[in-house]
Design a protein around this motif. Sequence first.
Motif, PDB file in Angstrom:
ATOM      1  N   ARG A 186       0.169  -7.897  -2.745  1.00  0.00           N
ATOM      2  CA  ARG A 186      -0.268  -8.519  -1.492  1.00  0.00           C
ATOM      3  C   ARG A 186      -0.498  -9.992  -1.775  1.00  0.00           C
ATOM      4  NH1 ARG A 186      -4.899  -4.236   0.731  1.00  0.00           N
ATOM      5  NH2 ARG A 186      -3.634  -2.373   0.414  1.00  0.00           N
ATOM      6  N   THR A 231       0.242   4.305   1.804  1.00  0.00           N
ATOM      7  CA  THR A 231       0.134   5.280   2.895  1.00  0.00           C
ATOM      8  C   THR A 231       1.417   5.401   3.738  1.00  0.00           C
ATOM      9  OG1 THR A 231      -2.205   4.773   2.876  1.00  0.00           O
ATOM     10  CG2 THR A 231      -1.430   6.093   4.713  1.00  0.00           C
ATOM     11  N   TYR A 270      -5.822   4.662  10.995  1.00  0.00           N
ATOM     12  CA  TYR A 270      -6.950   5.587  10.870  1.00  0.00           C
ATOM     13  C   TYR A 270      -7.374   6.124  12.241  1.00  0.00           C
ATOM     14  CZ  TYR A 270      -7.434   4.125   6.020  1.00  0.00           C
ATOM     15  OH  TYR A 270      -7.205   3.872   4.699  1.00  0.00           O
ATOM     16  N   THR A 292     -10.974  -3.599  -9.065  1.00  0.00           N
ATOM     17  CA  THR A 292     -12.387  -3.369  -8.707  1.00  0.00           C
ATOM     18  C   THR A 292     -12.984  -2.285  -9.604  1.00  0.00           C
ATOM     19  OG1 THR A 292     -11.466  -2.009  -6.937  1.00  0.00           O
ATOM     20  CG2 THR A 292     -12.365  -4.144  -6.304  1.00  0.00           C
ATOM     21  N   GLU A 348      -2.575 -12.522  -1.533  1.00  0.00           N
ATOM     22  CA  GLU A 348      -3.979 -12.810  -1.236  1.00  0.00           C
ATOM     23  C   GLU A 348      -4.430 -13.962  -2.115  1.00  0.00           C
ATOM     24  OE1 GLU A 348      -6.847 -10.007  -0.244  1.00  0.00           O
ATOM     25  OE2 GLU A 348      -5.626  -8.292  -0.798  1.00  0.00           O
ATOM     26  N   GLN A 376      -3.119   1.048  -7.816  1.00  0.00           N
ATOM     27  CA  GLN A 376      -3.970   1.849  -6.939  1.00  0.00           C
ATOM     28  C   GLN A 376      -3.696   3.324  -7.212  1.00  0.00           C
ATOM     29  OE1 GLN A 376      -3.274   1.899  -2.671  1.00  0.00           O
ATOM     30  NE2 GLN A 376      -4.773   0.286  -2.364  1.00  0.00           N
ATOM     31  N   GLU A 393       0.874  -1.178   0.000  1.00  0.00           N
ATOM     32  CA  GLU A 393       0.000   0.000   0.000  1.00  0.00           C
ATOM     33  C   GLU A 393       0.907   1.223   0.000  1.00  0.00           C
ATOM     34  OE1 GLU A 393      -1.725   1.502   3.441  1.00  0.00           O
ATOM     35  OE2 GLU A 393      -0.530   0.378   4.848  1.00  0.00           O
ATOM     36  N   ARG A 410     -12.717  -0.578   8.261  1.00  0.00           N
ATOM     37  CA  ARG A 410     -11.383  -0.408   7.677  1.00  0.00           C
ATOM     38  C   ARG A 410     -10.338  -1.080   8.568  1.00  0.00           C
ATOM     39  NH1 ARG A 410     -10.493   0.284   3.186  1.00  0.00           N
ATOM     40  NH2 ARG A 410      -8.857   1.821   3.229  1.00  0.00           N
ATOM     41  N   LEU A 465      -6.428  -9.520  -6.561  1.00  0.00           N
ATOM     42  CA  LEU A 465      -5.268 -10.134  -7.212  1.00  0.00           C
ATOM     43  C   LEU A 465      -4.067  -9.974  -6.304  1.00  0.00           C
ATOM     44  CD1 LEU A 465      -5.703  -8.933 -10.911  1.00  0.00           C
ATOM     45  CD2 LEU A 465      -6.157 -11.199  -9.991  1.00  0.00           C
ATOM     46  N   LEU A 468     -14.915  -0.838  -3.888  1.00  0.00           N
ATOM     47  CA  LEU A 468     -14.252  -0.223  -5.039  1.00  0.00           C
ATOM     48  C   LEU A 468     -13.011   0.532  -4.598  1.00  0.00           C
ATOM     49  CD1 LEU A 468     -16.876   1.574  -7.249  1.00  0.00           C
ATOM     50  CD2 LEU A 468     -14.849   0.435  -8.045  1.00  0.00           C
ATOM     51  N   ASP A 485      -3.984  11.843  -1.398  1.00  0.00           N
ATOM     52  CA  ASP A 485      -3.793  12.187   0.010  1.00  0.00           C
ATOM     53  C   ASP A 485      -3.663  13.689   0.192  1.00  0.00           C
ATOM     54  OD1 ASP A 485      -3.465   9.564   1.731  1.00  0.00           O
ATOM     55  OD2 ASP A 485      -2.528   9.195  -0.218  1.00  0.00           O
TER      56      ASP A 485
END
Length: 424
Positions: free
Chosen positions: A111, A83, A267, A314, A113, A125, A81, A262, A120, A285, A129
């Motif tokens: 990832r 962030t 967060y 997505t 997964e 992405q 990711e 989340r 996938l 999404l 931000d």
Amino acid sequence: MAGGFSAYPGTRDFFPEEMRVRQWMFDCQQSVCESYGYEPYGAPILELMDLYRQKSSEEIVNEQLYSFIDRGEREVAIRPEMTPTVARMVVARSARLQRPVRWYSIANFMRYERPGRGRLREFYQLNVDLLGASGMLADAEVLCLAVALMQSYGARRDQFVIRINHRSLYDTFFADLSVDLKLLGRLLDKREKLTAENFARELKELGLDDREEARVKEYLDLDREKLKSLDSPAARELSILLDYLGDTDAAESVVFDPGIMRGFDYYTGLIFEVNDCHPENKRALFGGGRYDALLKQMGGPDWPAVGFGMGDVTLENFLRSHDLLPAAGNRSGFFFASLEAELDLENQRLADKLRPAVPVEFYLGGRSKFGKQLELAEKKGYRYVLLRGSTEKAEGNVALKDLTTGKQESLPLEGLAAALKARC
Ligand code: HAM
């Protein structure tokens, strides 16, 4: 499979026609982000593993990271990711950056997964931000940008929904519960994938007594009205944000949903998830939220931050399911067919002259029939074909055929580049 090798499971090759779709999706993202004043940035695909420890989600770190020891004995990971990376970059430059920082990037992530619909191992992405700005205006800007993105793809209001919540609402509502709040949060997060019986069973397994179970039900029944009567700063913040959004374009797309959790520990405030209303697409999404403590935790300034990540897998499912992908023939530029071999050299020179103004692909496939060349141009995604045989040469023209309408017109050589450019 022809040939001996296939791509690594859960990853995709992008052949030119897929690349066109991907590029179109990214172009829309770029133009919406830039229309809000966001600037692009980039970062390496590898990070030191420590960046993710305690700064990402437990699930990602323990089960999904691709990590290894490099030749210098460093523990490194392929980014799962953006962030932690964006926070690292802003911390490094915070003394020189003008606040608020508005950044976006479109990058690939990995990832580990189980691959499936919407999931996938390698995906792209868009990360948007807004760092160094607190409060409702910043939250509202990011949500409005999310809506603008969906609108840029032609999405209608009834095709997607943005569900928002506040991290502290959950924490304060369940402050007196004896069970592990993280585990309960994870269960709430996946409850839509469970049947009512399985959800009730898993609640019991967490060790909730009847009073606590009733409390969970009360929480999940919260709505905008009940939110107003709660004595909690998080509830007040959410109510104000929802009222404010009521006057914007985003009003009809944003709803309050206490079940949004989340999975990321960073967060701290607003959290949100965007859902596709098409029954085949159950995965979110995109999603994001406010992470006001992360920069400070990483040794940087006490800057609040809010943002989201939108995945391409997505998004593409969404666009396909709602018939929002542009039709084939979306390739800009011109296919220059060959009518007479004697004119190929001259025509190739003409193509060269046109190229600074417009893309031109020159046919080099031998002496195929004209019909076959048109088929090829269509398969390659072109809408327009250029033709110049001896008749056109004698008249000082070039013929332009539009494959979508079948119409053909003559354009004079003089001013040809400008005339073609106008059609791109
Ligand atoms: P996330 O919810 O993990 O959030 O991912 C955001 C989106 O990335 C998902 O909704 C999905 O579209 C896509 N995505 C994630 N994992 C996969 C996968 N395995 N396959 C396909 N698509 C996937 C984050 O990553 C946060 N860092 C977002 C953020 C940015 N929060 C603040 N700023």
